[in-house]
Design an enzyme around this catalytic site. Structure first.
Site, PDB file in Angstrom:
ATOM      1  N   GLU A 278      -4.962  -3.627  -2.077  1.00 24.38           N
ATOM      2  CA  GLU A 278      -6.399  -3.366  -2.069  1.00 24.38           C
ATOM      3  C   GLU A 278      -6.737  -2.099  -1.276  1.00 24.38           C
ATOM      4  O   GLU A 278      -7.858  -1.617  -1.327  1.00 24.38           O
ATOM      5  CB  GLU A 278      -7.153  -4.583  -1.510  1.00 24.38           C
ATOM      6  CG  GLU A 278      -6.932  -4.878  -0.025  1.00 24.38           C
ATOM      7  CD  GLU A 278      -5.618  -5.600   0.298  1.00 24.38           C
ATOM      8  OE1 GLU A 278      -4.679  -5.563  -0.523  1.00 24.38           O
ATOM      9  OE2 GLU A 278      -5.523  -6.169   1.397  1.00 24.38           O
TER      10      GLU A 278
ATOM     11  N   SER B 239       5.431  -7.026   3.296  1.00 23.03           N
ATOM     12  CA  SER B 239       5.987  -7.363   4.607  1.00 23.03           C
ATOM     13  C   SER B 239       6.732  -8.710   4.546  1.00 23.03           C
ATOM     14  O   SER B 239       6.489  -9.539   3.659  1.00 23.03           O
ATOM     15  CB  SER B 239       4.863  -7.431   5.636  1.00 23.03           C
ATOM     16  OG  SER B 239       3.926  -8.404   5.241  1.00 23.03           O
TER      17      SER B 239
ATOM     18  N   CYS C  53       9.389   1.828   3.352  1.00 23.67           N
ATOM     19  CA  CYS C  53      10.275   0.690   3.616  1.00 23.67           C
ATOM     20  C   CYS C  53      11.696   1.150   3.868  1.00 23.67           C
ATOM     21  O   CYS C  53      12.499   0.425   4.417  1.00 23.67           O
ATOM     22  CB  CYS C  53      10.254  -0.257   2.429  1.00 23.67           C
ATOM     23  SG  CYS C  53      10.741   0.567   0.920  1.00 23.67           S
TER      24      CYS C  53
ATOM     25  N   PHE D  34       0.813  -1.221   0.000  1.00 23.21           N
ATOM     26  CA  PHE D  34       0.000   0.000   0.000  1.00 23.21           C
ATOM     27  C   PHE D  34       0.841   1.263   0.000  1.00 23.21           C
ATOM     28  O   PHE D  34       0.371   2.328  -0.390  1.00 23.21           O
ATOM     29  CB  PHE D  34      -0.946   0.014   1.213  1.00 23.21           C
ATOM     30  CG  PHE D  34      -0.280   0.433   2.500  1.00 23.21           C
ATOM     31  CD1 PHE D  34      -0.134   1.782   2.812  1.00 23.21           C
ATOM     32  CD2 PHE D  34       0.237  -0.501   3.395  1.00 23.21           C
ATOM     33  CE1 PHE D  34       0.502   2.179   3.982  1.00 23.21           C
ATOM     34  CE2 PHE D  34       0.864  -0.108   4.563  1.00 23.21           C
ATOM     35  CZ  PHE D  34       1.006   1.236   4.855  1.00 23.21           C
TER      36      PHE D  34
ATOM     37  N   GLU E   5       9.022  -4.251  13.109  1.00 27.53           N
ATOM     38  CA  GLU E   5       8.836  -3.137  12.177  1.00 27.53           C
ATOM     39  C   GLU E   5       7.518  -2.459  12.550  1.00 27.53           C
ATOM     40  O   GLU E   5       6.455  -3.093  12.477  1.00 27.53           O
ATOM     41  CB  GLU E   5       8.761  -3.658  10.730  1.00 27.53           C
ATOM     42  CG  GLU E   5       8.593  -2.534   9.729  1.00 27.53           C
ATOM     43  CD  GLU E   5       8.404  -3.016   8.292  1.00 27.53           C
ATOM     44  OE1 GLU E   5       7.803  -4.087   8.074  1.00 27.53           O
ATOM     45  OE2 GLU E   5       8.853  -2.294   7.381  1.00 27.53           O
TER      46      GLU E   5
ATOM     47  N   LYS F 285      -1.127  -6.922  -9.348  1.00 27.84           N
ATOM     48  CA  LYS F 285      -2.118  -7.005  -8.249  1.00 27.84           C
ATOM     49  C   LYS F 285      -1.666  -5.994  -7.202  1.00 27.84           C
ATOM     50  O   LYS F 285      -0.848  -6.307  -6.333  1.00 27.84           O
ATOM     51  CB  LYS F 285      -2.139  -8.432  -7.677  1.00 27.84           C
ATOM     52  CG  LYS F 285      -3.439  -8.859  -7.019  1.00 27.84           C
ATOM     53  CD  LYS F 285      -3.886  -8.028  -5.853  1.00 27.84           C
ATOM     54  CE  LYS F 285      -3.082  -8.243  -4.593  1.00 27.84           C
ATOM     55  NZ  LYS F 285      -3.426  -7.266  -3.512  1.00 27.84           N
TER      56      LYS F 285
HETATM   57  P1  NAD Z   1       1.594  -6.639   3.021  1.00 29.97           P
HETATM   58  O1  NAD Z   1       2.651  -7.656   3.048  1.00 29.97           O
HETATM   59  O2  NAD Z   1       0.513  -6.699   4.030  1.00 29.97           O
HETATM   60  O3  NAD Z   1       0.854  -6.646   1.596  1.00 29.97           O
HETATM   61  C1  NAD Z   1       1.586  -6.595   0.384  1.00 29.97           C
HETATM   62  C2  NAD Z   1       0.735  -7.206  -0.729  1.00 29.97           C
HETATM   63  O4  NAD Z   1       0.489  -8.577  -0.419  1.00 29.97           O
HETATM   64  C3  NAD Z   1      -0.620  -6.542  -0.910  1.00 29.97           C
HETATM   65  O5  NAD Z   1      -0.894  -6.460  -2.293  1.00 29.97           O
HETATM   66  C4  NAD Z   1      -1.568  -7.497  -0.218  1.00 29.97           C
HETATM   67  O6  NAD Z   1      -2.852  -7.498  -0.803  1.00 29.97           O
HETATM   68  C5  NAD Z   1      -0.908  -8.844  -0.413  1.00 29.97           C
HETATM   69  N1  NAD Z   1      -1.174  -9.771   0.683  1.00 29.97           N
HETATM   70  C6  NAD Z   1      -1.533  -9.468   1.953  1.00 29.97           C
HETATM   71  N2  NAD Z   1      -1.681 -10.586   2.672  1.00 29.97           N
HETATM   72  C7  NAD Z   1      -1.412 -11.627   1.857  1.00 29.97           C
HETATM   73  C8  NAD Z   1      -1.386 -13.044   2.027  1.00 29.97           C
HETATM   74  N3  NAD Z   1      -1.657 -13.617   3.201  1.00 29.97           N
HETATM   75  N4  NAD Z   1      -1.055 -13.807   0.963  1.00 29.97           N
HETATM   76  C9  NAD Z   1      -0.746 -13.242  -0.212  1.00 29.97           C
HETATM   77  N5  NAD Z   1      -0.766 -11.917  -0.427  1.00 29.97           N
HETATM   78  C10 NAD Z   1      -1.083 -11.105   0.584  1.00 29.97           C
HETATM   79  O7  NAD Z   1       2.335  -5.206   3.075  1.00 29.97           O
HETATM   80  P2  NAD Z   1       1.683  -3.764   3.184  1.00 29.97           P
HETATM   81  O8  NAD Z   1       1.138  -3.579   4.551  1.00 29.97           O
HETATM   82  O9  NAD Z   1       0.825  -3.489   2.019  1.00 29.97           O
HETATM   83  O10 NAD Z   1       2.997  -2.864   2.992  1.00 29.97           O
HETATM   84  C11 NAD Z   1       3.870  -2.551   4.043  1.00 29.97           C
HETATM   85  C12 NAD Z   1       5.022  -3.523   4.106  1.00 29.97           C
HETATM   86  O11 NAD Z   1       5.725  -3.542   2.866  1.00 29.97           O
HETATM   87  C13 NAD Z   1       6.081  -3.134   5.143  1.00 29.97           C
HETATM   88  O12 NAD Z   1       6.512  -4.296   5.787  1.00 29.97           O
HETATM   89  C14 NAD Z   1       7.201  -2.532   4.315  1.00 29.97           C
HETATM   90  O13 NAD Z   1       8.479  -2.581   4.887  1.00 29.97           O
HETATM   91  C15 NAD Z   1       7.117  -3.378   3.100  1.00 29.97           C
HETATM   92  N6  NAD Z   1       7.744  -2.721   1.955  1.00 29.97           N
HETATM   93  C16 NAD Z   1       8.966  -3.180   1.576  1.00 29.97           C
HETATM   94  C17 NAD Z   1       9.601  -2.561   0.528  1.00 29.97           C
HETATM   95  C18 NAD Z   1      10.957  -3.028   0.090  1.00 29.97           C
HETATM   96  O14 NAD Z   1      11.459  -2.504  -0.886  1.00 29.97           O
HETATM   97  N7  NAD Z   1      11.582  -3.996   0.736  1.00 29.97           N
HETATM   98  C19 NAD Z   1       8.988  -1.509  -0.160  1.00 29.97           C
HETATM   99  C20 NAD Z   1       7.728  -1.082   0.261  1.00 29.97           C
HETATM  100  C21 NAD Z   1       7.115  -1.717   1.319  1.00 29.97           C
END
Ligand code: NAD
Length: 512
Positions: A189, A239, A294, A162, A395, A186
């Site tokens: 959401e 994450s 991130c 997000f 985090e 994808k």
């Molecule tokens: P998230 O992991 O909750 O979601 C990321 C994506 O995965 C979304 O599209 C979500 O719909 C999908 N998703 C969620 N649960 C899932 C599941 N159980 N199975 C499959 N797909 C699933 O992350 P977020 O809250 O959207 O974003 C924040 C996180 O992203 C933080 O941990 C941040 O550090 C990380 N991030 C990392 C980087 C990097 O470059 N390493 C960059 C941006 C964000």
């Protein structure tokens, strides 16, 4: 540049965000959906369908049908389409930034910066004819030449978080398309609309239908992607627990995968650093985008005498930050993305207090007049934090900065290297020797020296180490090219003289 932009009126856009398949907006038949909120007001502004397996299959069919023609399109022509897309992105940058601010909650200028960093990847990808050049060796044997080709992987998918609804998708699809693949995105959401606007602009750029597709949803949609036999490669950013799951599941299904995970980014501050410069740098790096980056600095390691004056300087600046609606003039920080996330981050501030850390600045009581239902939390600063505390271990992903203390640079490096994450890190110092030692010994993928958020330019690759990356290749830069291509090595014999030989031994072309 003006920072005042009218919020996109919700009633001028569809109340349900569509999918984008085969070059057009599609209504999903799915009975499951989510709500998209405006975090500044707390109001539900759109609904988003959660794609079912049939939607994913339709997207794969569209992407597969478009693949033969797109992969056969000369890289120069693909690059020209991306060039037009880059121009359109620049023309629509403010509109996209306002849409991001509306759904994500980051302030407008920050959203403009996000789109800019995405555009820079498109700029890099327009070098496709050069990037896709293989190697060539003449006369590896008598009348024998060798060359290599970088060919597309096939239908690729991207699943994004997000916190950068435009930039993170643009780490992926411009590279994938430049390399001759077709793509299914994808997005999160929580803020899905920028992806659809991007799809419209790609079409306007001349991208053939089906080359770029967008589906929405949660785990069910992602699982359908991970198990679909028509998808060759999966890129993920999010994450760490989900990154691990994506990596294992996609690999078990025979797909190429890169999965970037979460972070705990440290800034080590030496006593010889310019502490005003450092405090100014840290304030933006810790609290910009309400800490939902991130690459945000979330832990400061103050070495020796740096600690007391540094904490004072950061506290003084944190108290002056303006937190308010994302599209209001002059705000430093907007709200958090959802009410649930705001409550989770607030819970960490409570935990830090009960674990015994010193809360120097407390953002919990912040109220934004006229926006009482918005998901706001003011900046918080902790001092005297110990590594065992949950505010260091986890985090937090919010406007909470913690300060730990170390006696020496060696102790600070050891602390950072013990942390399971390895995304970004910064060192503030005036000593070239300290900087050189730090750069050499630190076990982190992206390092800043007097640079708080060392996000690599598009022509370098972005990615962390350890629990911040599962897979071998980072995104964009040359690693992006290698992720989205397969190397083919070709050995060619054209005999100049009419001599034919038969050989029954292991060929050793260069041997004679
Ligand atoms: P998230 O992991 O909750 O979601 C990321 C994506 O995965 C979304 O599209 C979500 O719909 C999908 N998703 C969620 N649960 C899932 C599941 N159980 N199975 C499959 N797909 C699933 O992350 P977020 O809250 O959207 O974003 C924040 C996180 O992203 C933080 O941990 C941040 O550090 C990380 N991030 C990392 C980087 C990097 O470059 N390493 C960059 C941006 C964000």
């Amino acid at each position: 540049m003006s920072t005042s932009v009218a919020a996109p009126a919700s009633d001028t856009r569809a109340t349900t965000v569509p999918l984008w398949i085969g070059g057009q907006a599609i209504t999903s038949e799915s009975s499951r959906e989510g709500e998209v909120t405006n975090p500044s007001t707390g109001a539900v502004i759109r609904r988003v369908p959660f794609a079912q397996a049939a939607d994913i299959d339709a997207a794969v069919r569209a992407a597969s049908a478009a693949l033969p023609e797109w992969r056969a399109t000369p890289p120069l022509r693909r690059a020209r389409i991306l060039s037009r897309f880059r121009e359109l992105m620049e023309q629509h940058q403010k509109e996209l930034a306002a849409l991001i601010s509306e759904e994500h909650g980051k302030v407008f200028l920050d959203a403009m910066g996000e789109v800019q960093r995405g555009i820079e990847v498109v700029e890099f990808a327009t070098g496709a004819p050069h990037l896709l050049k293989g190697e060539h060796s003449g006369s590896v044997g008598r009348d024998v030449d060798a060359h290599s080709r970088l060919q597309p992987v096939g239908v690729c998918a991207g699943n994004t978080p997000f916190n950068f609804p435009a930039m993170v998708p643009m780490w992926m699809f411009p590279m994938a398309l430049a390399c001759g693949n077709t793509f299914i995105l994808k997005p999160s959401e929580k803020d899905p609309s920028p992806s659809i606007r991007i799809a419209e602009l790609l079409k306007e750029s001349g991208l053939p239908d089906g080359v770029f597709n967008v589906v929405h949803g949660d785990k069910e949609a992602v699982d359908a992607i991970l198990h679909h036999p028509g998808i060759a490669a999966v890129s993920f950013v999010g994450s760490t627990p989900i990154a691990k799951y994506i990596y294992a599941t996609a690999a078990a299904n025979g797909k190429r995968v890169q999965a970037l995970g979460g972070a705990k980014n440290h800034a080590v501050v030496m006593p010889d650093a310019d502490l005003d410069f450092t405090a100014d740098a840290l304030i933006g790096a810790a609290y910009g985008s309400a800490g939902e980056r991130c690459m945000a600095i979330s832990a400061v390691v103050a070495v020796g005498d740096a600690a007391d004056p540094l904490v004072e300087k950061i506290a003084e600046r944190a108290r002056r930050l303006k937190t308010g609606p994302s599209l209001a003039e002059g705000m430093d920080m907007g709200p958090l993305v959802t009410g649930a996330h705001r409550d989770r981050v607030k819970g960490y501030v409570d935990a830090g207090v009960s674990e015994g850390a010193t809360l120097v600045v407390d953002g919990r009581a912040l109220q934004v007049a006229g926006h009482e239902r918005g998901f706001f939390l003011g900046p918080s600063l902790f001092d005297q934090v110990m590594p065992a505390m949950s505010i260091y271990q986890d985090e937090i992903f919010g406007p909470v900065l913690i300060v730990l203390r170390a006696a020496s640079l060696d102790e600070a490096i050891a602390l950072v290297n013990r942390n399971p994450y390895g995304n970004g890190v910064a060192l503030f110092t005036n000593s070239g020797g300290a900087a050189r030692k730090f750069e050499d010994e630190i076990e982190v993928g992206m390092v800043g020296i007097n640079v708080p958020i060392p996000v690599p330019m598009a022509f370098y690759s972005f990615g962390g180490w350890k629990q911040s990356l599962f897979g071998d290749l980072h995104v964009h830069g040359m690693e992006g090219v290698y992720f989205y291509t397969r190397t083919k090595a070709v050995t060619t014999r054209w005999v100049k003289d009419d001599v034919q030989t038969s050989a029954f031994h292991m060929p050793t072309l260069g041997g004679r």
